[in-house]
Design an enzyme around this catalytic site. Structure first.
Site, mmCIF file in Angstrom:
data_model
loop_
_atom_site.group_PDB
_atom_site.id
_atom_site.type_symbol
_atom_site.label_atom_id
_atom_site.label_comp_id
_atom_site.label_asym_id
_atom_site.label_seq_id
_atom_site.Cartn_x
_atom_site.Cartn_y
_atom_site.Cartn_z
ATOM 1 N N HIS A 89 129.299 -40.207 -80.587
ATOM 2 C CA HIS A 89 128.582 -41.284 -81.269
ATOM 3 C C HIS A 89 128.710 -41.164 -82.795
ATOM 4 O O HIS A 89 129.006 -42.152 -83.469
ATOM 5 C CB HIS A 89 127.106 -41.241 -80.863
ATOM 6 C CG HIS A 89 126.326 -42.438 -81.307
ATOM 7 N ND1 HIS A 89 126.519 -43.683 -80.769
ATOM 8 C CD2 HIS A 89 125.360 -42.576 -82.245
ATOM 9 C CE1 HIS A 89 125.697 -44.543 -81.345
ATOM 10 N NE2 HIS A 89 124.982 -43.889 -82.252
ATOM 11 N N CYS B 155 125.907 -48.775 -84.288
ATOM 12 C CA CYS B 155 124.849 -48.513 -83.319
ATOM 13 C C CYS B 155 123.966 -49.762 -83.166
ATOM 14 O O CYS B 155 124.472 -50.848 -82.961
ATOM 15 C CB CYS B 155 124.062 -47.272 -83.750
ATOM 16 S SG CYS B 155 122.900 -46.684 -82.520
ATOM 17 N N ASP C 67 130.849 -40.743 -76.225
ATOM 18 C CA ASP C 67 129.524 -41.111 -76.745
ATOM 19 C C ASP C 67 128.501 -41.051 -75.608
ATOM 20 O O ASP C 67 128.633 -41.759 -74.602
ATOM 21 C CB ASP C 67 129.599 -42.529 -77.326
ATOM 22 C CG ASP C 67 128.385 -42.893 -78.164
ATOM 23 O OD1 ASP C 67 127.339 -42.244 -77.981
ATOM 24 O OD2 ASP C 67 128.474 -43.828 -78.978
#
Lengths: 358, 191
Positions: free
Chosen positions: A333, A149, A304
Site C-alpha cells: 500500500h 487511498c 496491498d
C-alpha cells in the site's frame, strides 16, 4: 582482541565483526535517544486556500511545462506528506521536475467540533472550492486530479457528482471503490459484530491510534515485530535507517477520523458497498460512477493488504470513461507511492499518462 | 552474520529465533484474525469498552454541569460556531472580492462610455462645421443661379418693350422683390 566482559563473550570475534556490532548498538542508542524528528514534506509550497482545518498547497515550480495543473487529494486519515515524504523519495518533487504544476489538499486535523463532518461536506463543499481555486491560480480551466487511498474514493465521488466540471484526468492510487470483498476488514466490520453507531456516538471522532491499530492488525507480525527486526538487521545502513525513520514517523502521525464520515465509511462503503451498487446518496444526490467520462489511470499494489487490488480494479466496470488504464505494481500500500517500485513504475507511469493527454 | 555472532550476541539469538518462527506466527495470526470468533470477541470487547466510556462520560458531564464547568460538548459547540463564523467571513471576503472586480469592470465600462461620448461630440462638431460650409456653397450656387435667371428675364422683358419707357417706380419695385426673395431664400436655408 580479547573481550570477555559480563554475559558477552566476544573472544572469538574478528575485529571487523566486533566493530560492526558496536556500531549497530551505538546507532540503535542514537536512534532511540538522540535523533531528532525526521524532516518531512520539505518541497517548498504556499498555502493558497483554507477552509476550516483544510489547506490547499501550491508547490513552487519555476519551470512549469505542462498546461494542465494537477491537484492531489489524500485520505481523511494520516497525513498527505507521504506523497512528499523526503528529498529524493518524493512523488511531488518528481512531478515538479517533470514540469507539472502541483497542488495538494491537506484535510488537516479535525477537532471535536468537526465530528459532524460527512463525505457530503468534503465532496460537495470543500473539493469544488479547492478545484476552483486551482483553476483561478493556474489560469487553466482544466485540472487533473490524483487521489491516493481514500483520496481516490473522494475524487471518484467528486467527479461523479460534478460532471459539469472540466476534470482533465483522474489518477487513482490504491483507491478502494468496490467493498464487496474487503478481506479481513469485511470480517471485522461485519454489522452483526461491529457497532459503528455506538462507537461514533461515544467517541465522536475516531482516534488516530485506533485506526492505526486496525490497519496494523491486518499484518500484526509484520507491523509490530518484523519492521523492527529489519531495522535491527540494517542498522549499519544509514540510508535504510533514514527511510525507516521517515516512514515510521508518518505511520505514527495519524489524524482522527471525523465521526460522521467514519459512520458513512463503515456503513455505506464497507457494510453495504453502496458506491458500486449506485445506492450512495450525498445530500440526496445519487452517486453514479458512470458519469465519470474523463481519462482514468488506476494503479494498485499487488501486495496491498489495506486496499486489496480487486477493490481498485473493479473501478473499470462502473465508470463511463473510454480512455482507461489499469496498472498493477509489485508493491504494498505504501510502497506504491514511496520507495524503489514507486520511483521505477508508479511515478513515471503517472507522468507519462498525464503528459500524453496534456 | 557469522555463526559465532549468532551464538554470542543475545540480540542475534533472538533474531535467529524470530526468523524461524515468523512464518508460523504469521499464519497463526492470519487464521485467528479471519475467524468469526475473533470478530465477535473484538466486537464484544469494543462494546464493553464503549459502554464503560459512555457511563464515565455521562457521569462526568453531570458532575461538570453541577460545578458550572463547560463540558467537552460545550467547547465543541463554541468551536463549531467559530468555524461557521470563519466560513461566513471567508464567503464575505469572496463576495467583496467579486464586488471589487465588478467595480473595476464597471470603471472600465464607464471610461469607455465617456470616451465614446467625447468622440461622438467631436465628430458631431466636425460634421456640423463641414455641413455648414457645404450649405454655404450650395446657397451661393443657388443665389448665383437665381441671379442669373432673374437677370436674364428682366433683360428680355426690357428688350421686348423696346422703348425703355418702363417707369422707374416699377423697376425699383422689381429690384426690391428680388432682394426680398434672395433674403428669404437665404433665411430659409439658414434655418
Amino acid at each position: 582482541m580479547n573481550f570477555n566482559y559480563g554475559p558477552f563473550n566476544y573472544a572469538g570475534f574478528s575485529q571487523e565483526e566486533a566493530q560492526r556490532m558496536a556500531a549497530r548498538y551505538k546507532r540503535l542508542t542514537k536512534l532511540a535517544l538522540h535523533d531528532p524528528e525526521p524532516r518531512v514534506g520539505q518541497t517548498p509550497k504556499d498555502v493558497i486556500w483554507t477552509r476550516n482545518k483544510t489547506k490547499l498547497y501550491h508547490f513552487h515550480n519555476g519551470h512549469v511545462t505542462r498546461s494542465t495543473p494537477l491537484m492531489m487529494v489524500y485520505a481523511l486519515i494520516n497525513r498527505p506528506y507521504i506523497l512528499d515524504i523526503c528529498q529524493g523519495n518524493s512523488m511531488v518533487e518528481y512531478l515538479i521536475k517533470e514540469g507539472f504544476d502541483v497542488y495538494m489538499v491537506d484535510w488537516g486535523t479535525p477537532g471535536i467540533e468537526d465530528k459532524g463532518l460527512k463525505f457530503d461536506d468534503f465532496v460537495l463543499d470543500y473539493l469544488p472550492e479547492a478545484f476552483s481555486v486551482v483553476q483561478e491560480r493556474s489560469g487553466s480551466a482544466k485540472v487533473s486530479l490524483l487521489g491516493y487511498c481514500m483520496g481516490g474514493t473522494l475524487n471518484s465521488l467528486f467527479a461523479a457528482l460534478h460532471p459539469e466540471l472540466p476534470i482533465a484526468n483522474l489518477v487513482f492510487l490504491a483507491s478502494p471503490i468496490d467493498f464487496t470483498d474487503a478481506g479481513l476488514f469485511a470480517n471485522w466490520l461485519n454489522p452483526e459484530t461491529f457497532n459503528v453507531d455506538k462507537m461514533v456516538d461515544v467517541m465522536g471522532n475516531i482516534p488516530a491510534e485506533l485506526i492505526d491499530f486496525g490497519n496494523k492488525m491486518l499484518k500484526p507480525v509484520s507491523n509490530f515485530v518484523s519492521s523492527y527486526v529489519h531495522l535491527w538487521d540494517k542498522l549499519h545502513d544509514e540510508v535504510f535507517v533514514e527511510n525507516w525513520r521517515v516512514l515510521n514517523h508518518w505511520v505514527n502521525d495519524g489524524t482522527p477520523f471525523p465521526g460522521e464520515s467514519f459512520r458513512q465509511w463503515i456503513k455505506e462503503f464497507y457494510q453495504k458497498s453502496a458506491l458500486v451498487k449506485k445506492e450512495l446518496f450525498l445530500r440526496g444526490r445519487q452517486v453514479d460512477l458512470g458519469r465519470i467520462t474523463c481519462p482514468v489511470l488506476n494503479l494498485a499494489g499487488d501486495k496491498d493488504h489495506i486496499v486489496l487490488p480487486n477493490q481498485s480494479s473493479e473501478l473499470a466496470k462502473h465508470i463511463g470513461s473510454k480512455d482507461y488504464e489499469f496498472v498493477t505494481v509489485p508493491s504494498g500500500h505504501v510502497s506504491l507511492v514511496v520507495g524503489k517500485m514507486a520511483k521505477e513504475i508508479t511515478w513515471p507511469k503517472i507522468s507519462e499518462f498525464l503528459s500524453k493527454r496534456d | 552474520m557469522s555463526e559465532k555472532e549468532k551464538i554470542n550476541d543475545p540480540a542475534a539469538f533472538f533474531r535467529q529465533y524470530y526468523g524461524e518462527m515468523e512464518d508460523g506466527w504469521s499464519k497463526l495470526w492470519e487464521q485467528l484474525l479471519s475467524s468469526p470468533v475473533y470478530a465477535q470477541a473484538m466486537g464484544a470487547l469494543m462494546d464493553a469498552y464503549l459502554s464503560s466510556q459512555q457511563a464515565v462520560q455521562t457521569n462526568l458531564k453531570k458532575y461538570m454541569e453541577n460545578l458550572n464547568i463547560p463540558t467537552k460538548d460545550d467547547l465543541a459547540r463554541v468551536a463549531y460556531q467559530v468555524v461557521q463564523a470563519e466560513q461566513k467571513i471567508s464567503e464575505l471576503q469572496k463576495e467583496i472580492k467579486g464586488m471589487k472586480s465588478l467595480e473595476a469592470k464597471l470603471d472600465l465600462v464607464l471610461a469607455e462610455v465617456k470616451e465614446a461620448k467625447e468622440f461622438q461630440k467631436q465628430y458631431r462638431q466636425q460634421g456640423e462645421q463641414k455641413g455648414l460650409v457645404d450649405l454655404e456653397k450650395k446657397l451661393e450656387e443657388i443665389q448665383a443661379l437665381i441671379v442669373a435667371k432673374t437677370g436674364a428675364k428682366s433683360q428680355s422683358r426690357s428688350s421686348s418693350k423696346g422703348d425703355g419707357r418702363g417707369s422707374a417706380k416699377s423697376q425699383g419695385q422689381s429690384a426690391d422683390k428680388k432682394q426680398k426673395a434672395k433674403t428669404e431664400t437665404r433665411q430659409t436655408v439658414l434655418v
